[in-house]
Enzyme design. Structure first.
Site, PDB file in Angstrom:
ATOM      1  N   MET A  38      14.856  43.598 -72.911  1.00  0.00           N
ATOM      2  CA  MET A  38      16.226  43.510 -72.587  1.00  0.00           C
ATOM      3  C   MET A  38      17.061  44.224 -73.519  1.00  0.00           C
ATOM      4  SD  MET A  38      16.868  39.586 -70.938  1.00  0.00           S
ATOM      5  CE  MET A  38      17.049  38.921 -72.582  1.00  0.00           C
ATOM      6  N   HIS A  42      14.701  45.900 -82.079  1.00  0.00           N
ATOM      7  CA  HIS A  42      14.450  45.665 -83.378  1.00  0.00           C
ATOM      8  C   HIS A  42      13.080  45.942 -83.484  1.00  0.00           C
ATOM      9  CE1 HIS A  42      12.610  41.977 -81.993  1.00  0.00           C
ATOM     10  NE2 HIS A  42      13.738  41.606 -81.569  1.00  0.00           N
ATOM     11  N   HIS A  45      10.149  44.672 -81.332  1.00  0.00           N
ATOM     12  CA  HIS A  45       9.953  45.531 -79.973  1.00  0.00           C
ATOM     13  C   HIS A  45       9.195  46.502 -80.321  1.00  0.00           C
ATOM     14  CE1 HIS A  45      13.980  43.428 -78.782  1.00  0.00           C
ATOM     15  NE2 HIS A  45      13.058  42.960 -77.911  1.00  0.00           N
ATOM     16  N   GLY A 156       5.447  39.912 -76.147  1.00  0.00           N
ATOM     17  CA  GLY A 156       5.192  39.389 -77.592  1.00  0.00           C
ATOM     18  C   GLY A 156       4.664  37.854 -77.566  1.00  0.00           C
ATOM     19  N   GLU A 157       4.190  37.459 -78.459  1.00  0.00           N
ATOM     20  CA  GLU A 157       3.991  36.005 -78.681  1.00  0.00           C
ATOM     21  C   GLU A 157       5.081  35.188 -78.995  1.00  0.00           C
ATOM     22  OE1 GLU A 157       0.418  35.705 -81.414  1.00  0.00           O
ATOM     23  OE2 GLU A 157      -0.906  35.923 -79.612  1.00  0.00           O
ATOM     24  N   SER A 195      16.493  39.407 -81.012  1.00  0.00           N
ATOM     25  CA  SER A 195      17.656  40.116 -80.738  1.00  0.00           C
ATOM     26  C   SER A 195      18.799  39.292 -81.111  1.00  0.00           C
ATOM     27  CB  SER A 195      17.888  40.627 -79.297  1.00  0.00           C
ATOM     28  OG  SER A 195      16.731  41.416 -78.917  1.00  0.00           O
TER      29      SER A 195
HETATM   30  O1  PAF Z   1      11.389  38.741 -73.428  1.00  0.00           O
HETATM   31  C1  PAF Z   1      12.228  39.543 -72.813  1.00  0.00           C
HETATM   32  O2  PAF Z   1      12.907  40.309 -73.451  1.00  0.00           O
HETATM   33  C2  PAF Z   1      12.699  39.272 -71.311  1.00  0.00           C
HETATM   34  O3  PAF Z   1      12.523  37.920 -71.253  1.00  0.00           O
HETATM   35  C3  PAF Z   1      11.657  39.940 -70.406  1.00  0.00           C
HETATM   36  C4  PAF Z   1      10.357  39.661 -70.547  1.00  0.00           C
HETATM   37  C5  PAF Z   1      11.987  41.382 -70.785  1.00  0.00           C
HETATM   38  C6  PAF Z   1      12.337  39.698 -68.816  1.00  0.00           C
HETATM   39  O4  PAF Z   1      13.613  40.009 -68.561  1.00  0.00           O
END
Ligand code: PAF
Length: 287
Positions: A38, A42, A45, A156-157, A195
């Protein structure tokens, strides 16, 4: 004087453009990975992107703040958005493409389909506090996987229940994309990168690592043979004393999220969600 122009990763907004990139890469015999996000990227990600690049020749990162996974009282309008900085960060870690669709592309006029979930989505954890969240997540993830047709997708876990929901979804709907889990990245003091950490005040930021310390402490005690119920109960009280408002702190089966009372019935996963001021933090740890 020469101005420095920031390098950014190419980005597309249309499904057809995304698919054209994937088609060209496939034709060249390259494997394609998708990292759904989304935005407000950071280091956590970026570590997912690095994992994607280890497993595939091409890495696409989607950035879409998905309205359907936010509850009416949640922070959709204020969720941090930083597309320009995100594109620079993605360039720096060797992503090949950013896919940033609009809300109209993802949910065009007349959109009327959502997924109904059971199993890990109904575990009485996140779903207890965010009852519509996972159907929004599953719907958007199904769309993204379908749009990109990637070989693998990395999650991510950190969002552990989400990871299990997405795995189940990919299996149940016969998606061809393989779901890969990547470990949680932490700040030096243990706080899981997220985030929403930008919402924490200085004082809350100082207090926040206690959440991870509580998980580590619980795991150590469970390994030492202390009864799981006692360990978790005391840790909940300790967090409340430190100013956390605890939504849940529980030991669950790591694959099914079923309640678990004994370590030998595991794998055991500890999961926590707690609020510090207005910020809700989640974390988890394998025992
Ligand atoms: O983990 C996230 O950032 C969101 O839930 C995802 C998997 C991108 C779905 O919008």
């Amino acid at each position: 004087m020469s101005a420095t122009v920031a390098m950014t990763v190419p980005f597309v907004r249309a499904i057809a453009d995304l698919r054209e990139h994937v088609r060209v890469w496939r034709a060249a015999g390259e494997r394609v990975a998708l990292v759904p996000t989304m935005g407000a990227l950071h280091a956590g990600h970026l570590s997912l992107v690095a994992e994607a690049r280890r497993r595939a020749e091409r890495a696409i990162v989607s950035i879409f703040v998905n309205p359907t996974q936010f509850g009416p009282a949640e922070d959709f309008a204020n969720y941090p958005r930083s597309l320009d900085a995100d594109l620079e960060r993605l360039e720096s870690v060797g992503a090949d493409l950013c896919y940033a669709p609009s809300v109209e592309t993802m949910y065009p006029q007349g959109f009327a389909t959502t997924l109904h979930l059971e199993g890990p989505a109904k575990a009485d954890l996140e779903d207890r506090f965010r009852p519509t969240h996972f159907s929004g997540v599953a719907t958007v993830v199904a769309k993204l996987l379908n749009q990109a047709q990637a070989d693998i997708a990395v999650f991510g876990e950190k969002d552990y229940q989400q990871l299990l929901v997405v795995r189940r979804l990919a299996r149940d709907l016969d998606m061809k994309t393989q779901i890969i889990a990547a470990p949680t990245l932490r700040e030096d003091d243990g706080l899981a990168m997220a985030s929403r950490n930008v919402y924490l005040s200085l004082e809350e930021r100082r207090a926040a690592p206690a959440l991870y310390k509580a998980l580590v402490d619980c795991a150590r005690k469970i390994v030492a043979g202390e009864p799981i119920g006692d360990v978790m109960g005391k840790a909940r009280e300790a967090l409340a004393t430190l100013g956390f408002s605890v939504d849940y702190l529980e030991a669950r089966h790591g694959e099914t999220l079923a309640h678990i009372a004994r370590r030998q019935d595991g794998p055991v996963r500890l999961l926590v969600a707690a609020r510090l001021g207005k910020t809700r933090l989640i974390d988890n740890l394998a025992v």
